[in-house]
Design a protein around this motif. Structure first.
Motif, PDB file in Angstrom:
ATOM      1  N   ASN A   1       0.818  -1.213   0.000  1.00  0.00           N
ATOM      2  CA  ASN A   1       0.000   0.000   0.000  1.00  0.00           C
ATOM      3  C   ASN A   1       0.854   1.265   0.000  1.00  0.00           C
ATOM      4  OD1 ASN A   1      -2.513  -1.262  -0.190  1.00  0.00           O
ATOM      5  ND2 ASN A   1      -2.579  -1.621   2.013  1.00  0.00           N
ATOM      6  N   ARG A  24      -5.559   0.532  -3.099  1.00  0.00           N
ATOM      7  CA  ARG A  24      -5.245   0.040  -1.760  1.00  0.00           C
ATOM      8  C   ARG A  24      -5.674  -1.425  -1.677  1.00  0.00           C
ATOM      9  NH1 ARG A  24      -3.164   2.115   2.355  1.00  0.00           N
ATOM     10  NH2 ARG A  24      -3.547   1.345   4.432  1.00  0.00           N
ATOM     11  N   GLU A  83       0.802   4.091  -3.003  1.00  0.00           N
ATOM     12  CA  GLU A  83       0.664   5.534  -2.758  1.00  0.00           C
ATOM     13  C   GLU A  83       1.820   6.307  -3.398  1.00  0.00           C
ATOM     14  OE1 GLU A  83       0.492   8.576   1.023  1.00  0.00           O
ATOM     15  OE2 GLU A  83      -0.313   6.563   1.276  1.00  0.00           O
TER      16      GLU A  83
END
Length: 168
Positions: free
Chosen positions: A55, A80, A59
């Motif tokens: 995750n 996610r 990002e």
């Protein structure tokens, strides 16, 4: 001199096939990689460390509207992962318009039992994105900004995550 040294080393070392070496390297590499992630994310749980790392990479390498210069409708693509039931991952995809006015969320369930955990990806030189493919059917799974090293690291983390979830 190099030939003599190579001959001496090959005589001194036991005969090991390249397949045995790659298996040993992969096993050692896996242990080192997972231990490093557990230390980085301050957890003793491999799955939690792999999820956190995957995750974080999603990002970091998110395809943002700012990268899409000249596109008719630039949008942020945010992803996610989470673990659902036994043997399933959930991929949350969020698409945001350039001004943040339009938001669309889509959840996709990925059954991991019986699939090859290897994640394949492509980063075309002519584009601004890399695509990672679903190991179950080869369809596009997610899109990130064009960064070959980042795509490789994300593919590696997801491959280890899939293996972990396959264990139950």
């Amino acid at each position: 001199m190099a030939i003599v040294l190579g001959g001496a080393l090959s005589a001194a070392l036991p005969a090991v096939s390249s397949a045995d070496q790659s298996k040993a390297l992969q096993g050692d590499e896996q242990v080192v990689y997972l231990d490093g992630l557990k230390r980085l994310y301050l957890t003793g749980n491999e799955r939690q460390a792999l999820l956190a790392h995957s995750n974080a990479l999603l990002e970091t390498y998110a395809l943002r509207a700012g990268y899409q210069v000249g596109q008719a409708q630039p949008e942020d693509l945010l992803y996610r992962f989470s673990v659902a039931d036994t043997g399933e991952l959930i991929l949350r995809e969020e698409r945001r318009g350039a001004e943040g006015s339009a938001i669309a969320v889509h959840n996709q369930r990925l059954a991991v039992f019986g699939v090859d955990p290897f994640i394949r990806y492509e980063c075309p030189t002519s584009g601004i994105r890399c695509v990672l493919f679903n190991p179950a059917d080869g369809s596009p799974l997610l899109t990130i900004v064009r960064d070959h090293q980042g795509a490789g690291e994300l593919a590696k983390a997801l491959s280890f995550l899939i293996r972990n979830v396959q264990k139950g």
